[in-house]
Design a protein around this motif. Structure first.
Motif, short mmCIF file in Angstrom:
data_model
loop_
_atom_site.label_atom_id
_atom_site.label_comp_id
_atom_site.label_asym_id
_atom_site.label_seq_id
_atom_site.Cartn_x
_atom_site.Cartn_y
_atom_site.Cartn_z
N LYS A 823 13.62 -15.06 21.18
CA LYS A 823 14.97 -15.42 21.54
C LYS A 823 15.38 -16.76 21.17
O LYS A 823 14.37 -17.64 21.50
N LYS A 825 18.94 -19.69 21.08
CA LYS A 825 20.37 -20.00 21.80
C LYS A 825 21.34 -19.19 20.62
O LYS A 825 21.13 -19.34 19.34
N GLY A 826 22.11 -18.49 21.23
CA GLY A 826 23.17 -18.13 20.52
C GLY A 826 24.68 -18.81 20.62
O GLY A 826 24.61 -20.09 20.62
N ASP A 827 25.59 -18.22 20.92
CA ASP A 827 27.15 -19.00 21.19
C ASP A 827 27.03 -19.42 22.42
O ASP A 827 26.39 -18.93 23.64
N TYR A 849 24.20 -20.89 27.10
CA TYR A 849 24.20 -20.20 25.95
C TYR A 849 24.05 -18.90 26.31
O TYR A 849 22.98 -18.76 27.07
N TYR A 851 21.55 -15.98 24.83
CA TYR A 851 20.20 -15.83 24.08
C TYR A 851 20.00 -14.47 23.42
O TYR A 851 20.42 -13.30 24.09
N ILE A 852 19.90 -14.58 22.10
CA ILE A 852 19.98 -13.58 21.27
C ILE A 852 18.76 -13.76 20.35
O ILE A 852 17.71 -14.42 20.32
N LYS A 857 20.60 -14.40 15.21
CA LYS A 857 20.90 -15.86 14.77
C LYS A 857 20.87 -16.09 13.27
O LYS A 857 21.93 -16.86 12.82
N LYS A 860 23.94 -14.89 11.57
CA LYS A 860 25.31 -15.54 12.01
C LYS A 860 25.12 -16.95 11.23
O LYS A 860 26.22 -17.22 10.62
#
Length: 988
Positions: A823, A825-827, A849, A851-852, A857, A860
């Motif tokens: 996992k 950090k995402g947006d 943030y 988490y993804i 990621k 993206k």
């Protein structure tokens, strides 16, 4: 004594000066200028009460000095120890005599500039702004300078409002937009329309008031552009008419020799006001207006006519003429002429301000501006020829200005003339035949003669063969003879351009003469002139390497001597470094030049008496190694490598270490084998020393300024091969450990690029090794991916971005569950708020943030890279880049609606110097990459990232690689829209 009317004025002035010095040194122990023995509280109270009366003194000098003292006291005492000061000042503004208002305004200027906070401003603005406007309107009561000071205070208020408008949006609405700003703009218009003609002193004071008005307008149009939208034409008209009206004064007082030449005057406060500063501000306002949509019809009408644009170009060329002062200075000071005549000069003059406006017009209306320039140039040259026949002594100045302006737009004009679809008509051959060539021999007009040389070189690619040779020949003759400074300087600049842009057949016959004459100037020029000579010499030695080799015994000693005299001059030694590299890459020169240059440079490394000089010497050695053959001649490994490694292992100087990393990288690249074979007296190999340095750099206590460290490690892994296998695992663990604690973006990128390169060649090995590594209690693969995916979108350098993006795509294609389970950090989670997040608030409420998965990621990031890749690969933007235009337009801030292609400025944005330097560094980095044969031979270098990513996404979609369809469903709407277009060719 200061305020006593019965004391002689000279004693009073002396008293207030002493009081001022005392307050600065002894008023408060918290002051930076405190010199000991703080004033007692009783004395402070008396001084505060008594000195305030100085603002009402009949003497202007006493008022000004008293205001200064009060400002200094207020900086320390307000509001805690002098709470009623602001009320006292406002009271003077409201009901005081003109003298009292003048004194209060002096204090208020400092107050608003330095002491009032945003919160305090919101409290005093409703009281202060109306009083300032009243004073400005009262032209029969207050002096020009007092009224001008009210505008200056208002300008500072605008700056405060801009800083706090997001945190206090009500301040902008209540105190600026309505109803205050319309009243101010209307009085501004009235002031701008005023023209005093019968009183020179009043005329200059009027200029001072107008200067404050235009400076204020420039700030408003930058910070609150929408506020000026409906007033723009009404404001632009009087400013434009002033530029036209002032043209005659400028020509008579600045361009023509005049016995009553006046460039500055003194206002009622004794402050010197320069007439040019008003012109600077006016040109800036016109330039800012050009970028506004509401002004476009003024410059280019609906029917395509551009009458006003032609008038603006006419004004620009008029103000671009050399002033009398410039002529006198440049005739005797070569360095000043070189610095001022450069297109990137830092010396701001009316000539430069006018040129800046021309550049803005060219950006906004390219074809119309070029055509207007063509027609205006022809007209002005015809007019000046008539003036010449009539005996006008300065007829040549407007022709020189025209040639400078047309030369300034050479790239754009050449492109337009070569484009069959362009409507620009410019008789360039006629200009050369009837004007330029005649001026090459106009020795009585050295600036015009010099401009002809430079102009011809700026259009070198357009010159017919026979003309090209003649122009080069004339330029060579100009630097050989005893001529005026402007002619020699201009000829040097012209030769530099000829060498760069002309086919080699036209400059090769003159190479020997150019090298001889230019090299011989190295010992007699200095500063800016030396820079020009070095730049010209660098271009000359590139023409024919065989010819250059014959002059190594002339160039070599001179260029080493130049460096010895200027080893740490950051404008000179980079040019010397480039010449070193050029000479070392010449196979006919390298042996003799390195035999001449290496011994003194090696001695500097051994002695290391001055770290700055040592760092510069390492830079020169790096250029010799970089340009030299592979493998390197034995002196490099035997005499230079050992002292270099000793320095790298013992010094803490960051410049030496940074330059040393680059130099060491080139050593490894050019001759890693001989480094590995070299042994010291203890049997320690050169490779052992390099690994020892790398291990030292990865210690937790070492700084993160090693920007090029990753390049060195990548090159070592690449070149050392099997020799590095025994220590490679431990090396990678050390890199990952340093990565886990690293905080500097450039250093993080440097470390991550090591893993990116390894991933491209040994993907499975990297994943397995890092997943099995434990670093400070954390999984190595987790550390790597979290850091990599958090920093990838801030990487610098197109090649590095390609490497990183393709490596990430390989990680995705691996379909490894260990990557899927990590996992990252995402947006950013956006919380609705109207407040600016200051440092303290951010510490209290850190960013949060979602988490993804690492695989999401990666997709993206690669979607973002796809949109940016067009510029990196020098391709035209396709429809993909435009599919969100309507959406972006809707999101545009209201304040920006009036701007075209210009973002609203921010006081927290990087400075212009920083942006320019950043772009310069990117260009240099790209040049360095292209000079690296290993990179140029790499398939990645030749990969079109845009096409690669499009193929990658289509492949993943068609085969549902790594659950691609499910991952795409987790993308935001914008990302899905882009991907859908790539995969299906449809927006829906």
């Amino acid at each position: 004594m200061t305020i006593s009317q019965d004391v002689d004025i000279s004693y009073r002035q002396s008293a207030v000066i002493n009081l001022k010095n005392y307050v600065v040194s002894h008023w408060s122990s918290t002051s930076e200028t405190f010199a000991g023995i703080e004033t007692t509280e009783e004395a402070k109270a008396i001084v505060r009460e008594v000195i305030f009366n100085g603002l009402s003194d009949p003497s202007n000098k006493i008022r000004v000095a008293s205001a200064y003292v009060i400002s200094k006291i207020a900086h320390n005492d307000w509001p805690d120890y002098w709470p009623d000061l602001l009320d006292l000042l406002i009271s003077l503004l409201k009901t005081g005599s003109p003298e009292q208002v003048h004194g209060a305004m002096r204090v208020m200027t400092e107050f608003v500039t330095h002491d009032i906070t945003e919160v305090q401003f919101s409290q005093i603005a409703p009281i202060l702004l109306p009083e300032l406007l009243r004073i400005l309107r009262s032209d029969q009561v207050y002096s020009y300078r007092t009224r001008g000071r009210s505008i200056a205070i208002f300008r500072h208020c605008i700056e405060i409002l801009f800083i706090c408008k997001e945190e206090h949006p009500e301040a902008t609405e209540s105190f600026l937009m309505a109803p205050v700003i319309p009243d101010w703009l209307q009085i501004f218009i009235n002031i701008l329309k005023q023209h005093t003609t019968d009183n020179e002193e009043r005329e200059f004071e009027e200029y001072g008031l107008k200067l404050e008005v235009v400076k204020c307008l420039n700030l408003i149009i930058k910070y609150f552009p929408k506020l000026l939208s409906s007033y723009l034409i009404a404001l632009l008209e009087p400013i434009w008419l002033d530029l036209v009206h002032q043209r005659e004064r400028f020509i008579n007082n600045f361009i023509r020799p005049s016995s009553d030449f006046i460039s500055t005057c003194q206002d009622s406060d004794g402050e010197v006001f320069g007439f040019e500063y008003l012109l600077f501000a006016q040109f800036e306002f016109v330039g800012l207006s050009v970028r506004k949509k509401s002004a476009k019809p003024l410059f280019v009408q609906d029917n395509g006519e551009s009458t006003f644009l032609k008038q603006v170009v006419w004004i620009i060329l008029s103000y671009m003429q050399m002033t009398k002062e410039q002529v006198e200075t440049w005739l005797t000071d070569a360095n000043q002429f070189v610095a001022d005549d450069d297109d990137e000069t830092f010396n701001f003059t009316v000539r430069v301000a006018a040129g800046d406006l021309l550049e803005i017009l060219l950006e906004k209306f390219p074809e119309k501006t070029l055509q207007a320039l063509a027609e205006t140039t022809q007209h002005l040259i015809e007019e000046s020829n008539i003036a010449r026949a009539a005996g006008d002594s300065v007829w040549w100045k407007v022709q020189e200005a025209c040639l400078k302006a047309v030369g300034f737009v050479s790239n754009e004009l050449i492109t337009a003339l070569q484009d069959k679809a362009s409507k620009v008509k410019f008789d360039l051959p006629g200009l050369f035949e009837h004007v330029v060539f005649d001026h090459l021999t106009a020795t009585e007009y050295p600036f015009l003669q010099g401009r002809a040389f430079v102009f011809a070189s700026q259009y070198a690619v357009m010159l017919p063969g026979e003309l090209a040779s003649r122009y080069v020949s004339e330029a060579v003759c100009a630097i050989q003879g005893i001529g005026a400074i402007p002619v020699k300087v201009s000829a040097l600049r012209a030769l530099q351009n000829f060498c760069r842009h002309l086919d080699v057949q036209y400059v090769a016959p003159f190479q020997s003469n150019i090298i001889e004459n230019v090299a011989n100037l190295l010992n007699i020029v200095s500063e800016d002139s030396l820079i020009l000579v070095l730049e010209t010499l660098e271009e000359a030695i590139k023409i024919n390497h065989v010819v250059t080799a014959r002059y190594e015994n002339l160039i070599g000693p001179l260029i080493i001597d130049v460096w010895m005299k200027h080893p740490t001059d950051h404008t000179i030694y980079p040019l010397v470094t480039d010449i070193f590299e050029e000479l070392s890459s010449n196979v006919d020169v390298h042996a003799s030049f390195q035999a001449r240059a290496l011994p003194p440079l090696a001695n500097i490394l051994i002695n290391n008496t001055d770290p700055a000089v040592t760092a510069s010497a390492i830079d020169l050695i790096a250029s010799l190694v970089k340009g030299g053959p592979s493998p390197l001649p034995s002196p490099y490994i035997e005499h230079v490598f050992p002292p270099l490694m000793h320095l790298m292992l013992t010094t803490e100087d960051r410049s030496i270490l940074q330059n040393g990393e680059i130099c060491l990288k080139y050593f490894v690249q050019k001759d890693c084998t001989r480094i590995a074979e070299w042994n010291d007296v203890n049997g320690k190999t050169g490779l052992d020393y390099v690994i020892q340095f790398i291990a030292k750099s990865l210690q937790p206590t070492e700084s993160e300024s090693a920007t090029f460290f990753g390049d060195l490690v990548v090159k070592l892994i690449e070149k050392a091969g099997n020799r590095l296998l025994p220590v490679l695992p431990e090396l990678l663990r050390a890199v990952a450990a340093k990565l886990e604690s690293a905080r500097t973006a450039t250093f993080i990128q440097s470390l991550l690029m090591i893993f990116a390169h390894l991933t491209l060649n040994q993907k499975s090995t990297v994943i397995n090794f890092m997943s099995e590594s434990v670093i400070n209690g954390k999984n190595g693969l987790d550390i790597l991916l979290n850091t990599w995916l958090e920093n990838h979108d801030s990487f610098q350098g197109h090649y590095n971005i390609k490497i990183s993006a393709i490596a990430l795509s390989e990680l995705f294609l691996s379909c490894d569950p260990r990557i899927q389970n990590i996992k990252v950090k995402g947006d950013l989670i956006i919380k609705p708020s109207s407040k600016i997040m200051t440092r303290s608030r951010t510490r209290q409420n850190p960013h949060q943030y979602v988490y993804i998965s690492a695989t999401l990621k990666i997709i993206k990031l690669l979607v973002s890279d796809l949109q940016n890749a067009a510029e990196g690969d020098n391709l035209k933007r396709s429809e993909l880049d435009d599919i969100l235009d309507d959406e972006e337009a809707i999101e545009t801030d209201d304040d920006d609606d009036e701007w075209e292609d210009v973002e609203e400025p921010s006081p927290f944005a990087p400075s212009e110097d920083y942006i320019v330097l950043s772009e310069f560094n990117k260009i240099r980095e790209l040049e360095d990459l292209e000079d690296d044969p290993d990179i140029k031979d790499s398939p990645i270098y030749h990969t079109n990232l845009r096409e690669y990513l499009m193929d990658f996404f289509r492949h993943c979609a068609s085969h549902n690689i790594n659950n691609f369809a499910e991952i795409c469903s987790a993308l935001n709407e914008e990302e899905q829209l882009k991907l859908r277009f790539v995969i299906t060719g449809s927006r829906t």
